[in-house]
Design an enzyme around this catalytic site. Structure first.
Site, short mmCIF file in Angstrom:
data_model
loop_
_atom_site.label_atom_id
_atom_site.label_comp_id
_atom_site.label_asym_id
_atom_site.label_seq_id
_atom_site.Cartn_x
_atom_site.Cartn_y
_atom_site.Cartn_z
N GLY A 7 11.14 -14.76 -5.77
CA GLY A 7 10.37 -13.88 -6.65
C GLY A 7 10.87 -12.47 -6.47
O GLY A 7 10.27 -11.66 -5.77
N ALA A 10 9.55 -6.54 -8.76
CA ALA A 10 9.50 -5.19 -8.21
C ALA A 10 9.40 -5.21 -6.69
O ALA A 10 10.22 -4.62 -5.98
CB ALA A 10 8.33 -4.43 -8.83
N GLY A 12 9.74 -7.79 -4.62
CA GLY A 12 10.84 -8.56 -4.04
C GLY A 12 12.11 -7.74 -3.99
O GLY A 12 12.89 -7.84 -3.04
N ALA A 132 5.76 -0.89 -5.68
CA ALA A 132 7.07 -0.95 -6.32
C ALA A 132 6.88 -1.14 -7.82
O ALA A 132 5.84 -1.63 -8.27
CB ALA A 132 7.89 -2.11 -5.74
N LYS A 188 -8.57 -7.98 0.80
CA LYS A 188 -7.80 -7.57 -0.37
C LYS A 188 -8.22 -8.37 -1.60
O LYS A 188 -8.34 -7.83 -2.71
CB LYS A 188 -6.30 -7.75 -0.09
CG LYS A 188 -5.40 -7.12 -1.14
CD LYS A 188 -3.95 -7.13 -0.68
CE LYS A 188 -3.05 -6.40 -1.67
NZ LYS A 188 -1.63 -6.40 -1.22
N ASN A 192 -9.64 -6.90 -5.09
CA ASN A 192 -9.02 -7.31 -6.35
C ASN A 192 -9.98 -8.10 -7.23
O ASN A 192 -9.93 -8.02 -8.47
CB ASN A 192 -7.77 -8.15 -6.08
CG ASN A 192 -6.62 -7.33 -5.55
OD1 ASN A 192 -6.57 -6.12 -5.73
ND2 ASN A 192 -5.68 -7.99 -4.89
N ASN A 196 -9.82 -6.00 -10.62
CA ASN A 196 -8.83 -6.58 -11.54
C ASN A 196 -9.48 -7.17 -12.79
O ASN A 196 -9.17 -6.79 -13.91
CB ASN A 196 -8.01 -7.66 -10.82
CG ASN A 196 -6.81 -7.10 -10.10
OD1 ASN A 196 -5.70 -7.15 -10.59
ND2 ASN A 196 -7.02 -6.54 -8.92
N GLU A 274 -3.61 -14.11 -12.53
CA GLU A 274 -3.82 -14.81 -11.27
C GLU A 274 -5.30 -15.02 -10.98
O GLU A 274 -5.69 -15.21 -9.83
CB GLU A 274 -3.16 -14.04 -10.13
CG GLU A 274 -1.65 -13.90 -10.28
CD GLU A 274 -1.01 -13.09 -9.16
OE1 GLU A 274 -0.15 -13.65 -8.46
OE2 GLU A 274 -1.37 -11.92 -8.99
#
Length: 313
Positions: A7, A10, A12, A132, A188, A192, A196, A274
């Site tokens: 993967g 960004a 990765g 990233a 986390k 999220n 999210n 996700e």
């Protein structure tokens, strides 16, 4: 160390570049054809705060990982959650009996997926505060700093995990050996699991959500569901601490103006989310434990409905 990045988006790209610069043999694996083509043609470009580098790294699609490939010492898993199982199914030729997997995915339930491909003794779990982005195919924007928390899933994996820690230290990735990484993963996921889905459904950034009169009551209820289900897995999330951590993100001077990754995936790019590995996982785990999680269930269904309306892929 011979390391594959499963993967190479960004995050990765960031981790792959930093490990490469520290002298490791890095192999990138990704499914985005334009990204693969750009890296093969121009190298992987990394724009850091103070410098720009170009690294000539080998990159393959999962389908190109054939029997002739050498096995690797470590695979860093950085796919989207829903892509994890197919990725590891496709890259089995590089997985040897001594290969470890370091999972840095957000969300819950990845242990069961990875255990289909490697022994639990060979699994490391972690979280990261690094950020990233991608300016385009093969071009990573890598501002700021961060850290990586890691812990072996089984006691017998500690020796190799400490070797990985040393490799990541030399790469200046600021690793920390955790005594309870599963707590950090659940914390986390809880944060999220409020921001999210809610920002995505309400079409707003984090600060805008925090300004709503209904925000506090909604997050209190969602957090209570996460806390109750986490207890079943012997993870103690403090309700007040979780509320404080979520509300701290509302500040427009820090994270408040940010649109969460789920919003960017679904609203901006019409990509599937996700949600099944965040609120959906809590809903599923709650059903198995006999714990009612109506907010997580409803939010999961709303996001799936939005995916259908936007024809997300």
């Amino acid at each position: 160390m011979r390391i594959a990045i499963a993967g190479a988006g960004a995050m990765g790209s960031r981790i792959g570049l930093m490990l490469h610069e520290a002298g490791n043999e890095v192999l990138l694996i990704d499914r985005w054809p334009e990204h693969i083509e750009a890296i093969r043609k121009n190298g992987l470009i990394g724009d850091f705060d103070d410098r720009k580098i170009v690294a000539q790294l080998p990159i393959y699609s999962p389908e190109e990982i054939i029997e002739e490939h050498e096995t690797v010492d470590l695979i860093v898993a950085l796919t989207k959650s829903m892509q994890l199982e197919q990725m590891f199914h496709d890259i089995q030729p590089i997985i040897g009996s001594k290969t470890f997997v370091f999972c840095l995915l957000n969300g819950l339930g990845h242990e069961e997926t990875l255990a289909k491909f490697v022994p639990k003794e060979n699994i490391i779990f972690g979280t990261t505060t690094w950020t990233a982005g991608l300016a385009g195919p093969g071009h990573a924007k890598l501002a700021g700093s961060g850290s990586i928390e890691m812990e072996n899933l089984a006691p017998s994996g500690k020796a190799f995990t400490l070797e990985v820690l040393e490799v990541f230290q030399k790469a200046q990735l600021n690793p920390i050996y955790s005594q309870n990484v599963r707590y950090s993963i659940w914390k986390k996921a809880c944060i999220n699991g409020t921001l999210n889905g809610l920002c995505t459904i309400l079409d707003c950034n984090i600060a805008e959500f925090g300004s709503l009169t209904v925000a506090r009551e909604i997050i209190e209820t969602l957090v209570a569901e996460f806390v109750a289900v986490a207890e079943v897995e012997r993870i103690h999330l403090d309700h007040t601490e979780m509320i404080d951590a979520i509300e701290a993100t509302y500040d427009p001077k820090t994270q408040g103006l940010h649109f969460p990754s789920m919003y960017q995936d679904l609203i901006r790019n019409q990509r599937k989310t996700e949600i099944d590995y965040i609120n959906g996982a809590v809903w599923k785990k709650g059903q198995l434990a006999g714990i009612h999680t109506p907010y997580c269930a409803f939010l999961t269904q709303l996001i799936h409905g939005k995916e259908e309306l936007l024809k997300a892929k």
